[in-house]
Design a protein around this motif. Structure first.
Motif, short mmCIF file in Angstrom:
data_model
loop_
_atom_site.label_atom_id
_atom_site.label_comp_id
_atom_site.label_asym_id
_atom_site.label_seq_id
_atom_site.Cartn_x
_atom_site.Cartn_y
_atom_site.Cartn_z
N VAL A 1 0.79 -1.24 -0.04
CA VAL A 1 0.02 -0.13 0.16
C VAL A 1 1.05 1.17 0.07
O VAL A 1 0.63 2.32 -0.54
CB VAL A 1 -1.01 0.07 1.16
N GLU B 1 -1.10 1.96 -7.99
CA GLU B 1 -1.92 2.54 -7.05
C GLU B 1 -3.29 2.11 -7.35
O GLU B 1 -4.17 1.90 -6.58
CB GLU B 1 -1.96 4.01 -7.13
N ALA C 1 -6.10 0.30 -5.13
CA ALA C 1 -7.20 0.78 -4.76
C ALA C 1 -8.45 -0.09 -4.92
O ALA C 1 -9.33 -0.14 -4.30
CB ALA C 1 -7.34 2.10 -5.27
N ARG D 1 -5.05 -0.43 3.70
CA ARG D 1 -5.55 0.90 3.41
C ARG D 1 -6.16 1.85 4.43
O ARG D 1 -6.10 2.90 4.23
CB ARG D 1 -6.59 0.80 2.09
N ASP E 1 -3.16 2.81 6.70
CA ASP E 1 -2.33 3.78 6.23
C ASP E 1 -2.25 5.13 6.67
O ASP E 1 -1.08 5.75 6.71
CB ASP E 1 -2.26 3.65 4.65
#
Length: 692
Positions: free
Chosen positions: A395, A493, A497, A508, A511
């Motif tokens: 991530v 990314e 995602a 996520r 983070d």
């Protein structure tokens, strides 16, 4: 008796206080190879190593990414280190049917050598002082946080320039609390194959009770072979083997990679360790050991799965208990206070120095006080899950890689991406039962210490119980497959995602919390300590010159000393032990674990020359990370292999006491005797001794 104890304590305290005002004593120090202790060696031993001698030792020494040291011992890439340094690789190679930890391993031919899934070996090939460039980047920047960013951006630029130009692994390392910055260039090897390891019981005879003690009777050794372009590495830089090994009173040298020391820390920093960090670490280690031991008690396979974890945790706990005792010792604390007082007084005596550097100690103390509450909390925000760690790294990676190199988090700079991806894409198996065990234990401990309302805990659990969350995340993730990890890294990314993998989804959520916490601590604490530490580093050079060594930083260092026993338990420990002692100690405990002999050792009783030295001690200055370091004599011949320190050396994070601090090593004669007569590894012994 009471008066005698008081008198003894006062004498020790007085001696420590007197020592605090002097320069580094002979035999103390973990010296960088650009600044070896030539004056001390000349004065005490009338020996000055040549530059060629130093270069050969440096290029024969290696750093392993498993956290230890080693050395080349043949022209064909044969690498010697400790069994306990190799233990992680042995664990990854083992199965229920082939337990290389319990039974040992020997590749009699090259096609039998086992390729390590994620072991990297680094050789330091060049060093360059880049202090002016790094420190210059922060000049004129008034804001501490901005100054830290400027330094880090310059460090990233230096590393990238070096990597692009040379292809070498390029690390900028900090010495003297920021007083110096050096570019270290390493030749990295990732094709590393296991050749030999004895049984765990032979390598760690005496188990945890004997750990960090001496006398010892351990054959703590392992041998790998390094390959380059698919062939055994041919090198002229290897250590010739001394058949007779070291003798009492002999001058010896240790070349290795000590992990970290805190001898130059301010008193306030040591008190933070004593009062906040140390208790938190000890609490955590004790809990995790208990969890692992309960799991191990369920059966032999469970015991095999967590054996290495228990070994490492117990080792760490003993270290932290030793640190706790050291910082609770009034004499040691008085010594550190006296050292600081002497340093401050010398700075204050010069008005120019006082103006430039005199407030550094108080500034550090002030910021330490502010962060104490948060430090403890941050320690218990953890999962102890390799899968979740991989998820967090992925991530972070896909976000950081899009930024300019100088603006990224330190671990994602271009110069370090290759070793990072090597680890992230490791094919080493990840055991699901232990993943669940340790993740659940860590989250439950976090709930206890921080409360279930903690934002980090909430981000992972989302209102569910720990056990439900852990089972769902680990059973549902695909991150155990390196190909899946690679697809996420390659997809960037957008792929991360869009991922519905439960580990990635949780990472996520976590983070932004981790980033914000780290940013706050970095801006309010790290930036201040970096700036003030740099000031103290500059002041230290002005006061003491380069007759002092920097704290350990897992970079190559040179230590020296003599083979010598020490007073202990009302008697004297011998300078070396023999195979006689091994059999006596086993018999004295009725051959019961952890003092039991292996089948090969029992059979070897009639084969071995029992008078052969097995282990020995010397006054060389070491710390964790030195495991696997070669011990060499004046001729540069290998006479031993460091594998431990004695219990008295656990205070070595903070102070060195040559009267009782000892490095414990396997004797070169004992290693050859074991290879030939216990393991019938004559071809390997011949290669080591140059008899092929």
């Amino acid at each position: 008796m009471f008066l005698r104890r008081v008198s003894s304590s006062l004498m020790l305290l007085t001696a420590l206080l007197l020592a605090a005002t002097s320069l580094v004593q002979a035999e103390e120090g973990m010296w960088t190879f650009d600044n070896p202790p030539l004056k001390q060696l000349k004065a005490k031993y009338n020996f000055v190593p040549t530059q060629a001698w130093l270069d050969h030792l440096r290029l024969s020494s290696v750093r392993l990414n498993d956290g230890g040291s080693g050395s080349f011992v043949s022209p064909e890439g044969l690498l010697l280190t400790n069994h306990h340094v190799a233990r992680g690789q042995l664990q990854k190679e083992s199965t229920a049917d082939h337990d290389y930890l319990a039974n040992g391993f020997y590749a009699a031919t090259s096609d039998q050598e086992l390729k390590s899934p994620d072991l990297e070996v680094d050789v330091l090939v060049a060093m360059q002082d880049v202090t002016a460039r790094v420190q210059g980047a922060a000049k004129g920047v008034a804001n501490d946080a901005a100054a830290l960013k400027a330094r880090e951006a310059e460090i990233a630029a230096i590393s990238k320039e070096s990597k692009d130009k040379t292809g070498l692994r390029s690390d900028v390392v900090t010495f003297y609390q920021g007083g110096e910055y050096w570019l270290y260039q390493y030749k990295a090897y990732t094709d590393v194959r296991l050749v030999f390891a004895p049984e765990q019981q032979a390598a760690f005879f005496g188990g945890d009770p004997d750990n960090f003690t001496y006398p010892r009777y351990d054959l703590d050794m392992a041998l790998f072979r390094v390959y380059d372009n698919g062939k055994p590495l041919h090198t002229d830089n290897y250590l010739k083997w001394s058949a007779k090994g070291s003798a009492p009173g002999e001058l010896v040298f240790i070349s290795g990679h000590p992990g970290s020391t805190e001898r130059d820390d301010t008193v306030s920093e040591l008190l933070l360790q004593r009062d906040v960090v140390g208790p938190a670490v000890t609490d955590y280690l004790q809990r995790r050991i208990a969890t692992a031991q309960e799991f191990a008690a369920q059966g032999p396979e469970q015991a095999r799965l967590v054996g290495s974890t228990i070994f490492g945790l117990q080792n760490s706990l003993k270290v932290y208990l030793g640190r706790k005792d050291a910082l609770a010792d009034p004499a040691i604390l008085a010594k550190k206070q006296a050292e600081e007082a002497d340093f401050r007084a010398k700075v204050a005596a010069n008005p120019q120095w006082q103006k430039a550097y005199g407030d550094a100690w108080d500034t550090i103390a002030s910021v330490e006080e502010k962060v104490k509450p948060e430090f403890k909390g941050q320690f218990f925000r953890r999962t102890d899950s390799r899968l979740f760690s991989i998820a967090q790294n992925i991530v972070e990676y896909v976000v950081e890689i899009k930024k300019p190199d100088g603006e990224r988090l330190a671990q994602f700079h271009d110069a370090g991406l290759e070793p990072l991806k090597f680890q992230l894409l490791s094919p080493a198996p990840i055991d699901i039962p232990t993943e669940k065990l340790f993740m659940a234990s860590a989250l439950k401990l976090g709930e206890e210490k921080l409360g279930d309302k903690d934002v980090y805990i909430q981000a992972i659990l989302q209102g569910s119980s720990v056990d439900q969350t852990v089972n769902a995340m680990i059973d549902g993730t695909k991150l155990g497959d390196p190909a899946f990890r690679k697809s996420l890294l390659d997809g960037g990314e957008a792929a991360v995602a869009a991922s519905t993998d439960p580990m990635i989804v949780a990472a996520r959520r976590v983070d932004p919390i981790v980033r914000e916490t780290n940013r706050r601590l970095r801006d309010t604490y790290g930036s201040v300590v970096t700036k003030e530490g740099e000031k103290l580093g500059k002041a230290r050079f002005l006061v003491y010159g380069k007759d002092v060594y920097p704290d350990a930083t897992f970079t190559l260092r040179l230590s020296y000393g003599t083979v010598d026993g020490f007073p202990y338990n009302g008697t004297v420990a011998p300078p070396f032990t023999t195979f006689y002692g091994l059999y006596d100690r086993a018999a004295s405990f009725s051959n019961k674990a952890p003092f039991d002999l292996t089948p090969k050792e029992r059979a070897g009783l009639i084969k071995l020359d029992l008078s052969t030295p097995l282990d020995f001690v010397c006054t060389g200055d070491i710390i964790g990370g030195n495991s696997g370091s070669p011990v060499v004599n004046r001729d540069g011949e290998l006479v031993g292999l460091v594998f431990d320190g004695n219990i008295e050396s656990l205070a070595g994070d903070f102070v060195y006491d040559g009267t009782k601090n000892r490095a414990v090593a396997v004797h070169s004669a004992g290693m050859i005797e074991g290879l030939r007569k216990l393991y019938s590894a004559n071809a390997l012994a011949d290669e080591i001794q140059g008899k092929q």
